[in-house]
Scaffold this active site. Structure first.
Site, PDB file in Angstrom:
ATOM      1  N   ASP A  55     -38.314  19.271 -11.086  1.00 47.20           N
ATOM      2  CA  ASP A  55     -38.965  18.152 -11.396  1.00 47.20           C
ATOM      3  C   ASP A  55     -40.545  18.302 -10.760  1.00 47.20           C
ATOM      4  OD1 ASP A  55     -36.540  17.217 -12.221  1.00 47.20           O
ATOM      5  OD2 ASP A  55     -36.093  16.253 -10.701  1.00 47.20           O
ATOM      6  N   PHE A  56     -40.363  18.849  -9.670  1.00 47.67           N
ATOM      7  CA  PHE A  56     -41.512  18.949  -8.959  1.00 47.67           C
ATOM      8  C   PHE A  56     -42.742  19.476  -9.425  1.00 47.67           C
ATOM      9  CE2 PHE A  56     -44.516  20.685  -5.943  1.00 47.67           C
ATOM     10  CZ  PHE A  56     -44.797  19.526  -5.206  1.00 47.67           C
TER      11      PHE A  56
ATOM     12  N   CYS B 247     -38.792   8.346  -1.024  1.00 51.25           N
ATOM     13  CA  CYS B 247     -37.883   7.480  -1.745  1.00 51.25           C
ATOM     14  C   CYS B 247     -36.483   7.200  -0.883  1.00 51.25           C
ATOM     15  CB  CYS B 247     -37.596   7.768  -3.024  1.00 51.25           C
ATOM     16  SG  CYS B 247     -36.398   6.683  -3.991  1.00 51.25           S
TER      17      CYS B 247
ATOM     18  N   TYR C  55     -22.475  -5.619 -47.358  1.00 50.62           N
ATOM     19  CA  TYR C  55     -21.671  -6.779 -47.896  1.00 50.62           C
ATOM     20  C   TYR C  55     -22.162  -8.341 -47.794  1.00 50.62           C
ATOM     21  CZ  TYR C  55     -21.668  -6.285 -42.631  1.00 50.62           C
ATOM     22  OH  TYR C  55     -21.991  -6.531 -41.507  1.00 50.62           O
TER      23      TYR C  55
ATOM     24  N   CYS D  65     -39.311   2.683  -9.803  1.00 55.93           N
ATOM     25  CA  CYS D  65     -37.960   2.996  -9.016  1.00 55.93           C
ATOM     26  C   CYS D  65     -37.542   1.556  -8.353  1.00 55.93           C
ATOM     27  CB  CYS D  65     -38.331   4.245  -8.043  1.00 55.93           C
ATOM     28  SG  CYS D  65     -36.831   4.493  -6.895  1.00 55.93           S
TER      29      CYS D  65
ATOM     30  N   CYS E 103     -38.053   2.672  -4.502  1.00 52.29           N
ATOM     31  CA  CYS E 103     -39.153   2.901  -3.764  1.00 52.29           C
ATOM     32  C   CYS E 103     -40.256   2.203  -4.348  1.00 52.29           C
ATOM     33  CB  CYS E 103     -39.655   4.185  -3.307  1.00 52.29           C
ATOM     34  SG  CYS E 103     -39.895   5.196  -4.816  1.00 52.29           S
TER      35      CYS E 103
ATOM     36  N   ASP F  95     -15.818   0.325 -39.545  1.00 54.45           N
ATOM     37  CA  ASP F  95     -16.189   0.627 -38.266  1.00 54.45           C
ATOM     38  C   ASP F  95     -17.316   1.301 -38.052  1.00 54.45           C
ATOM     39  OD1 ASP F  95     -15.948   0.201 -35.375  1.00 54.45           O
ATOM     40  OD2 ASP F  95     -14.063   1.792 -35.311  1.00 54.45           O
TER      41      ASP F  95
ATOM     42  N   GLU G 261     -12.275  -8.120 -47.587  1.00 56.92           N
ATOM     43  CA  GLU G 261     -13.069  -6.656 -47.450  1.00 56.92           C
ATOM     44  C   GLU G 261     -12.494  -5.981 -46.464  1.00 56.92           C
ATOM     45  OE1 GLU G 261     -17.012  -7.977 -47.172  1.00 56.92           O
ATOM     46  OE2 GLU G 261     -16.980  -9.358 -48.945  1.00 56.92           O
TER      47      GLU G 261
ATOM     48  N   ASP H 175     -43.663  17.340 -12.313  1.00 58.68           N
ATOM     49  CA  ASP H 175     -44.638  16.361 -12.129  1.00 58.68           C
ATOM     50  C   ASP H 175     -46.204  16.883 -11.595  1.00 58.68           C
ATOM     51  OD1 ASP H 175     -42.606  15.115 -12.087  1.00 58.68           O
ATOM     52  OD2 ASP H 175     -42.129  14.764 -10.029  1.00 58.68           O
TER      53      ASP H 175
ATOM     54  N   LYS I 288      -8.095  -8.008 -36.929  1.00 55.56           N
ATOM     55  CA  LYS I 288      -8.288  -6.690 -36.391  1.00 55.56           C
ATOM     56  C   LYS I 288      -6.774  -6.246 -36.241  1.00 55.56           C
ATOM     57  CE  LYS I 288     -11.613  -6.227 -33.609  1.00 55.56           C
ATOM     58  NZ  LYS I 288     -12.821  -5.648 -32.995  1.00 55.56           N
TER      59      LYS I 288
ATOM     60  N   CYS J  91     -37.274   9.261 -10.276  1.00 55.43           N
ATOM     61  CA  CYS J  91     -38.189   8.876  -9.429  1.00 55.43           C
ATOM     62  C   CYS J  91     -39.013  10.025  -8.887  1.00 55.43           C
ATOM     63  CB  CYS J  91     -37.410   8.085  -8.497  1.00 55.43           C
ATOM     64  SG  CYS J  91     -38.719   7.846  -7.137  1.00 55.43           S
TER      65      CYS J  91
ATOM     66  N   LYS K 200     -13.000  -3.758 -42.964  1.00 55.90           N
ATOM     67  CA  LYS K 200     -14.083  -4.175 -41.816  1.00 55.90           C
ATOM     68  C   LYS K 200     -14.259  -2.871 -41.494  1.00 55.90           C
ATOM     69  CE  LYS K 200     -14.743  -6.660 -37.708  1.00 55.90           C
ATOM     70  NZ  LYS K 200     -15.431  -5.567 -37.005  1.00 55.90           N
TER      71      LYS K 200
END
Ligand code: IVH
Length: 683
Positions: free
Chosen positions: A35-36, A434, A219, A412, A415, A118, A114, A39, A319, A428, A116
């Site tokens: 991540d660093f 943080c 429908y 975040c 922080c 899903d 009719e 970033d 149902k 974050c 139903k």
């Protein structure tokens, strides 16, 4: 190349690089850089684009920062409220509803039955016969515009046979067989066909939607010109068919006698056996249905029956299955994990499912929430995946407050930093400061399964963090725990335990230390693979990271390319370099001990209690002296008392020396101490 060209080049290069990372992450759900590092590149690009806006590319990855990828589906207001259905679970329920409707009506009613389906509810807006927009149901008032994706569904006509302006409602679904086939190929399979259909409808690239054989049955239609050419539901279905819309051919009519159309007609007396039959037919159908929908056939009678806020009184769902766990989402909280990853969690009214009571359910990320179109106040069904992890299966009833699909915050919650999106998740970026991240990291480090420092629970971590004493993991080894005595919740006994726990944690093997650092994907098993593969110390590992030499890791059976490069890039992260350096200085083990060496040192100080004061030359920081003592069986305490065996006094010893003299406690200086240690072999 002059300066300006160089900048343009750099911007281009950064864009390409970040786009590859984003794509990698999105497709494979894993990051190939830390991540660093990500970033860092992103920050650089933002900075350059700000300074040289003339070079900013129109599809720059910075445009995605802080926004969720699914935000490419704008919210659209429905022209008619898309209501839900009232439901019953028994055929008696239907019969009494039919009687109620019939009593209120002015003429003899008939009803359609009719399937139903899903799937996912979708509204197609046609303008003058041309498909203009396709909008998900959302909260019934506002939904997501998924037009480019809906256009790829082969059964959705882009042009109708007449130039009508209409809102057409139907269900998007995938056949059972196609679902099983597709799901098999997915890394993270969907729980059911409906979720796959819903997820597919929300793909960023419509080419990806196109590759899935979605289907649709409609429908219901709301024509703009009210002089509708159809007086009944059955004729409306027929009309829609003529327009070229996909209508489910399997429907029936409840009427005691019918002259009408080409449709199954059942008498009221036969209704029960018809429904039973259908329940049996359900398994044989090519698509999933979860019930039947009964509707008053005569459209002019519908308006007299009216509506509630939630459903029309002229339709009813029957149902098949009564719900397993049905509950209401009371809140959605957002958690910040130790890696900075943001996780939404649904708080639900406690409900019992498969033997346990559930009140919190992870919602993973924004995509997952979008797929369910979930918001606070919704009624949901809950299941336990693999019988362990509770999951929201679907929204069965939207909230009455009009809440729209929940959106994760842009900042975040811990922080306030602006969040960044990496693949399907948000993070974050404020790694060092943080609160939730730092506390999570420390709690992980001291926790069971890692360094396992007794008595150092999350509560203690919290308190010490808030006192400003514990700002990150290395502080664990430099805090003067005894100075806490007397503060709220820190009795002498507790402080001693904390101190002892931290001191003895220095003896944890390298294998444990490495796991405790919380490196991505590096658990016990991974660490053992490294050791068995001959990478037995941190310096070797850091060297590989520095040279980005993942081939050495990949040569180890069980370590793949992705985990190798993820690990190495995490080890290049300046935060991690700094952390490892500090922990080395604090005396933690960063080298695997071979079996022979694992035998413990002679316990020459066993049964003794030592106190340390002042500063030392060879043992700087002082904790190194403590380490030597504990490794040889001594107990180290913070203050001199009658039970102290030795006071180890360095430079500037202070009041402890006075006290030791008073109590006749033997005082040992650094030289004497070294002699004791070196003499250990001959004793
Ligand atoms: S009628 C006002 N008919 O079931 C009209 N709904 O639980 C309300 N559904 O949101 C809908 N097949 O997504 C209707 N033949 C059908 C249906 C159907 C499936 C779904 C629809 C609705 C949900 C309500």
């Amino acid at each position: 190349m002059d300066e300006i060209d160089r900048i343009r080049d750099e911007i281009k290069h950064l864009c390409d690089q970040l786009k590859t990372y984003q794509e990698e992450y999105y497709k494979k759900s894993r990051s190939v850089v830390s991540d660093f590092e990500y970033d860092l590149l992103m920050d650089r690009l933002i900075e350059l684009e700000k300074e040289y806006p003339q070079f900013a590319l129109p599809d720059s990855p910075t445009l995605k920062v802080g926004s969720d990828l699914t935000s490419s589906f704008p919210e659209v207001q429905h022209t008619y409220p898309m209501l839900s259905l009232d439901k019953v679970y028994t055929s008696e329920g239907i019969i009494s509803w039919i009687e109620k409707c019939s009593k209120k009506a002015l003429k003899r009613l008939t009803f359609t039955v009719e399937e139903k389906i899903d799937g996912v509810s979708l509204v197609l807006y046609y303008r003058n016969g041309i498909l203009d927009k396709a909008v998900t149901r959302g909260n019934g008032l506002v939904g997501n515009d998924v037009t480019p994706n809906a256009r790829t569904i082969s059964s959705v006509p882009l042009r109708l046979s007449e130039p009508v302006t209409a809102a057409v409602r139907g269900e998007v679904f995938i056949n059972k067989e196609d679902f099983l086939k597709l799901n098999e190929e997915l890394e993270v399979p969907f729980a059911n066909a409906r979720n796959l259909a819903s997820g597919t409808l929300r793909r960023i690239k419509s080419s990806e939607t196109a590759s899935v054989p979605l289907k649709m049955y409609v429908y219901d239609a709301y024509l703009e010109d009210a002089d509708s050419s159809y007086p009944t539901q059955a004729e409306m279905l027929d009309y829609m068919k003529r327009l070229g819309l996909p209508v489910n051919p399997d429907y029936a009519l409840i009427a005691d006698s019918q002259k009408e159309m080409d449709v199954t007609v059942i008498g009221t007396d036969d209704l029960e056996s018809y429904l039973r039959q259908f329940q049996e037919r359900r398994d044989a159908l090519s698509h999933e249905i979860d019930g039947m929908v009964i509707k008053v056939n005569e459209l002019d009678e519908r308006e007299d029956l009216g509506y509630t806020n939630h459903h029309p009184k002229w339709a009813l769902a029957y149902k098949f299955d009564s719900p397993q766990g049905e509950t209401v989402v009371s809140a959605i909280d957002v958690q910040v994990g130790r890696t900075g990853r943001i996780t939404p969690v649904a708080r639900v009214n406690p409900v019992k499912v498969a033997g346990s009571t559930i009140s919190n359910i992870t919602l993973h990320n924004q995509d997952y929430i979008d797929l369910l179109e979930l918001s606070v106040g919704d009624t949901v069904t809950i299941s336990k995946r693999g019988d362990v992890i509770p999951a929201v299966e679907r929204v069965v009833e939207k909230n009455d407050e009009g809440n729209r699909t929940y959106r994760l915050p842009d900042t975040c919650p811990s922080c306030g930093s602006k969040l960044i999106s990496v693949g399907a998740h948000r993070f974050c970026p404020n790694r060092r400061l943080c609160r939730d991240q730092v506390i999570g990291r420390i709690a992980f480090f001291v926790g069971k399964g890692q360094m396992d420092i007794e008595n150092f629970g999350p509560e203690t971590v919290n308190v010490l963090f808030d006192k400003g004493l514990l700002r990150d993991i290395p502080d664990l080894y430099s805090i003067d725990y005894f100075s806490l005595i007397g503060e709220m919740g820190f009795g002498e006994k507790k402080v001693q335990l904390l101190h002892d726990g931290v001191v003895s944690s220095r003896e944890r093997p390298y294998e444990t230390v490495l796991v405790s650092l919380g490196l991505p994907d590096l658990g016990k098993k991974g660490v053992q693979l490294l050791i068995d593969g001959g990478i037995r110390d941190i310096d070797t590992l850091m060297r590989l990271a520095k040279d980005d030499d993942s081939s050495r890791l990949m040569a180890i059976k069980g370590i793949g390319e992705k985990s190798a490069s993820t690990l190495l890039s995490a080890l290049r992260d300046p935060y991690m370099i700094d952390l490892i350096d500090k922990l080395k200085k604090a005396g933690l083990r960063f080298e695997s001990v071979r079996d022979k060496e694992k035998e413990s040192l002679p316990q020459i100080f066993s049964g003794q209690t030592w106190v340390i004061t002042g500063s030392f030359t060879r043992f700087a920081p002082r904790s190194l002296a403590e380490k030597e003592l504990v490794a040889r069986g001594a107990k180290v305490t913070g203050s001199v008392s009658g039970s102290t065996t030795f006071l180890l006094a360095g430079e500037k010893g202070g009041s402890k020396i006075e006290k030791a003299k008073k109590l006749n406690v033997k005082i040992v200086d650094e030289q004497q101490f070294i002699a004791m240690l070196e003499g250990e072999g001959s004793e």
